[in-house]
Design a protein around this motif. Sequence first.
Motif, PDB file in Angstrom:
ATOM      1  N   GLU A  68      -5.267 -15.920   1.236  1.00 34.90           N
ATOM      2  CA  GLU A  68      -6.541 -15.280   0.903  1.00 34.90           C
ATOM      3  C   GLU A  68      -7.410 -15.122   2.143  1.00 34.90           C
ATOM      4  O   GLU A  68      -7.999 -14.061   2.383  1.00 34.90           O
ATOM      5  N   GLY A  69      -7.500 -16.181   2.955  1.00 36.39           N
ATOM      6  CA  GLY A  69      -8.270 -16.083   4.188  1.00 36.39           C
ATOM      7  C   GLY A  69      -7.687 -15.082   5.154  1.00 36.39           C
ATOM      8  O   GLY A  69      -8.425 -14.357   5.846  1.00 36.39           O
ATOM      9  N   ARG A  79      -8.206  -9.738   7.880  1.00 40.45           N
ATOM     10  CA  ARG A  79      -7.616  -8.441   8.213  1.00 40.45           C
ATOM     11  C   ARG A  79      -8.300  -7.276   7.485  1.00 40.45           C
ATOM     12  O   ARG A  79      -7.870  -6.139   7.600  1.00 40.45           O
ATOM     13  N   GLY A  80      -9.337  -7.574   6.729  1.00 42.29           N
ATOM     14  CA  GLY A  80     -10.026  -6.519   5.996  1.00 42.29           C
ATOM     15  C   GLY A  80      -9.217  -5.951   4.853  1.00 42.29           C
ATOM     16  O   GLY A  80      -9.444  -4.810   4.427  1.00 42.29           O
ATOM     17  N   MET A  81      -8.279  -6.730   4.330  1.00 44.23           N
ATOM     18  CA  MET A  81      -7.446  -6.287   3.215  1.00 44.23           C
ATOM     19  C   MET A  81      -8.038  -6.790   1.906  1.00 44.23           C
ATOM     20  O   MET A  81      -8.745  -7.791   1.880  1.00 44.23           O
ATOM     21  N   PRO A  82      -7.774  -6.108   0.805  1.00 43.34           N
ATOM     22  CA  PRO A  82      -8.334  -6.542  -0.485  1.00 43.34           C
ATOM     23  C   PRO A  82      -7.816  -7.926  -0.885  1.00 43.34           C
ATOM     24  O   PRO A  82      -6.632  -8.219  -0.740  1.00 43.34           O
ATOM     25  N   ARG A  83      -8.708  -8.742  -1.374  1.00 44.75           N
ATOM     26  CA  ARG A  83      -8.339 -10.100  -1.788  1.00 44.75           C
ATOM     27  C   ARG A  83      -8.051 -10.090  -3.285  1.00 44.75           C
ATOM     28  O   ARG A  83      -8.827 -10.594  -4.095  1.00 44.75           O
ATOM     29  N   ILE A  84      -6.924  -9.514  -3.637  1.00 45.75           N
ATOM     30  CA  ILE A  84      -6.583  -9.314  -5.047  1.00 45.75           C
ATOM     31  C   ILE A  84      -5.198  -9.868  -5.375  1.00 45.75           C
ATOM     32  O   ILE A  84      -4.503  -9.352  -6.261  1.00 45.75           O
ATOM     33  N   SER A  85      -4.784 -10.918  -4.672  1.00 37.65           N
ATOM     34  CA  SER A  85      -3.519 -11.564  -5.013  1.00 37.65           C
ATOM     35  C   SER A  85      -3.618 -12.177  -6.408  1.00 37.65           C
ATOM     36  O   SER A  85      -4.719 -12.455  -6.900  1.00 37.65           O
ATOM     37  N   ALA A 122       3.290  -5.646  -2.866  1.00 33.76           N
ATOM     38  CA  ALA A 122       3.409  -6.923  -2.157  1.00 33.76           C
ATOM     39  C   ALA A 122       2.074  -7.473  -1.683  1.00 33.76           C
ATOM     40  O   ALA A 122       1.854  -8.678  -1.720  1.00 33.76           O
ATOM     41  N   LEU A 123       1.198  -6.603  -1.203  1.00 36.56           N
ATOM     42  CA  LEU A 123      -0.054  -6.997  -0.555  1.00 36.56           C
ATOM     43  C   LEU A 123       0.248  -8.023   0.537  1.00 36.56           C
ATOM     44  O   LEU A 123       0.971  -7.730   1.470  1.00 36.56           O
ATOM     45  N   GLY A 124      -0.251  -9.266   0.407  1.00 36.71           N
ATOM     46  CA  GLY A 124      -0.025 -10.270   1.444  1.00 36.71           C
ATOM     47  C   GLY A 124       1.150 -11.181   1.196  1.00 36.71           C
ATOM     48  O   GLY A 124       1.357 -12.157   1.937  1.00 36.71           O
ATOM     49  N   GLY A 125       1.939 -10.892   0.164  1.00 34.20           N
ATOM     50  CA  GLY A 125       3.134 -11.682  -0.089  1.00 34.20           C
ATOM     51  C   GLY A 125       2.918 -12.929  -0.928  1.00 34.20           C
ATOM     52  O   GLY A 125       3.823 -13.762  -1.041  1.00 34.20           O
ATOM     53  N   TYR A 126       1.751 -13.070  -1.544  1.00 31.69           N
ATOM     54  CA  TYR A 126       1.481 -14.278  -2.327  1.00 31.69           C
ATOM     55  C   TYR A 126       2.445 -14.402  -3.516  1.00 31.69           C
ATOM     56  O   TYR A 126       3.142 -15.411  -3.663  1.00 31.69           O
ATOM     57  N   SER A 127       2.486 -13.378  -4.360  1.00 32.18           N
ATOM     58  CA  SER A 127       3.411 -13.433  -5.501  1.00 32.18           C
ATOM     59  C   SER A 127       4.856 -13.371  -5.028  1.00 32.18           C
ATOM     60  O   SER A 127       5.752 -13.943  -5.666  1.00 32.18           O
ATOM     61  N   THR A 128       5.095 -12.703  -3.903  1.00 34.42           N
ATOM     62  CA  THR A 128       6.444 -12.634  -3.330  1.00 34.42           C
ATOM     63  C   THR A 128       6.994 -14.033  -3.094  1.00 34.42           C
ATOM     64  O   THR A 128       8.159 -14.328  -3.414  1.00 34.42           O
ATOM     65  N   LEU A 145       8.326  -3.743  -2.795  1.00 30.29           N
ATOM     66  CA  LEU A 145       7.872  -2.411  -2.411  1.00 30.29           C
ATOM     67  C   LEU A 145       6.382  -2.454  -2.097  1.00 30.29           C
ATOM     68  O   LEU A 145       5.597  -2.979  -2.885  1.00 30.29           O
ATOM     69  N   GLU A 146       6.006  -1.900  -0.966  1.00 33.39           N
ATOM     70  CA  GLU A 146       4.597  -1.926  -0.548  1.00 33.39           C
ATOM     71  C   GLU A 146       4.236  -0.602   0.098  1.00 33.39           C
ATOM     72  O   GLU A 146       4.970  -0.094   0.948  1.00 33.39           O
ATOM     73  N   LEU A 147       3.085  -0.063  -0.281  1.00 35.41           N
ATOM     74  CA  LEU A 147       2.653   1.237   0.222  1.00 35.41           C
ATOM     75  C   LEU A 147       2.283   1.204   1.698  1.00 35.41           C
ATOM     76  O   LEU A 147       2.621   2.118   2.454  1.00 35.41           O
ATOM     77  N   LYS A 148       1.583   0.149   2.129  1.00 33.57           N
ATOM     78  CA  LYS A 148       1.003   0.118   3.469  1.00 33.57           C
ATOM     79  C   LYS A 148       1.773  -0.813   4.401  1.00 33.57           C
ATOM     80  O   LYS A 148       2.033  -1.974   4.060  1.00 33.57           O
ATOM     81  N   GLU A 149       2.096  -0.312   5.581  1.00 36.67           N
ATOM     82  CA  GLU A 149       2.859  -1.094   6.559  1.00 36.67           C
ATOM     83  C   GLU A 149       2.103  -2.351   6.972  1.00 36.67           C
ATOM     84  O   GLU A 149       2.718  -3.411   7.155  1.00 36.67           O
ATOM     85  N   GLU A 150       0.773  -2.267   7.132  1.00 35.92           N
ATOM     86  CA  GLU A 150       0.032  -3.455   7.556  1.00 35.92           C
ATOM     87  C   GLU A 150       0.069  -4.558   6.502  1.00 35.92           C
ATOM     88  O   GLU A 150       0.113  -5.742   6.841  1.00 35.92           O
ATOM     89  N   HIS A 151       0.093  -4.174   5.240  1.00 32.93           N
ATOM     90  CA  HIS A 151       0.236  -5.173   4.183  1.00 32.93           C
ATOM     91  C   HIS A 151       1.639  -5.784   4.227  1.00 32.93           C
ATOM     92  O   HIS A 151       1.800  -7.005   4.128  1.00 32.93           O
ATOM     93  N   ALA A 152       2.642  -4.938   4.345  1.00 31.37           N
ATOM     94  CA  ALA A 152       4.021  -5.422   4.387  1.00 31.37           C
ATOM     95  C   ALA A 152       4.252  -6.341   5.580  1.00 31.37           C
ATOM     96  O   ALA A 152       4.960  -7.354   5.470  1.00 31.37           O
TER      97      ALA A 152
END
Length: 209
Positions: free
Chosen positions: A22-23, A28-34, A60-66, A82-89
């Motif tokens: 989460e931190g 990284r300015g990514m949504p905190r929606i894990s 995937a977002l940040g890989g929490y559920s992964t 599967l993840e839309l954004k390379e920075e998230h992946a």
Amino acid sequence: MNQAQYIRTLFAREDEVLRSIEGGLADRGMPRISVPPETGKTLYLLAKMSGARDILEIGALGGYSTIWLARALPKDGRLISLELKEEHAAFARENADRAGVGQQVEFRVGDASELLNALENEGVSFDFIFIDADKERYADYLERSIRLARPGAVITADNVLRGGRVCDESDRTPSTVAIRRFNEGLSRDSRLESMLLPVGDGLAVARVR
């Protein structure tokens, strides 16, 4: 201590890697929606109890559920996320590696519909699928998941209660309307045996007949 905190303290304790995600998203300015810890643990248990060897994750977002899902796999199991954004992946890959499950996880980057088409063309199939991506396409993701699922596979989806907004017919926001239709379709689909669990923001669980 509220109910969610009580459950997390006893049944869904996070290790250092999971706690840090989460931190890391915030930095990284990514949504905190894990998914919350209790949803992660539920996914882990469902995958473990179903004996899943091949898992598909849509979003995937940040890989929490992964990480929760990959930890339920046997040593020779695999997970495709599967993840839309390379920075998230990239962040998800980093976290999966830190969690010790990186070798079992393959991240594919791009539009989910195109990636799902590619999986169908490859002829692969899965025995556990988790949907947690753009809500307005949930119905399409479910249909594609059924096509990729083996008989007896488990299909799950997050955020199916939308904070209770699915129960409010006056809420006509596109995401809520889409999830409401997804839930209604799920309940009527004769190919599935389904239930909604009031875990986290609502977890749909279905078994392919």
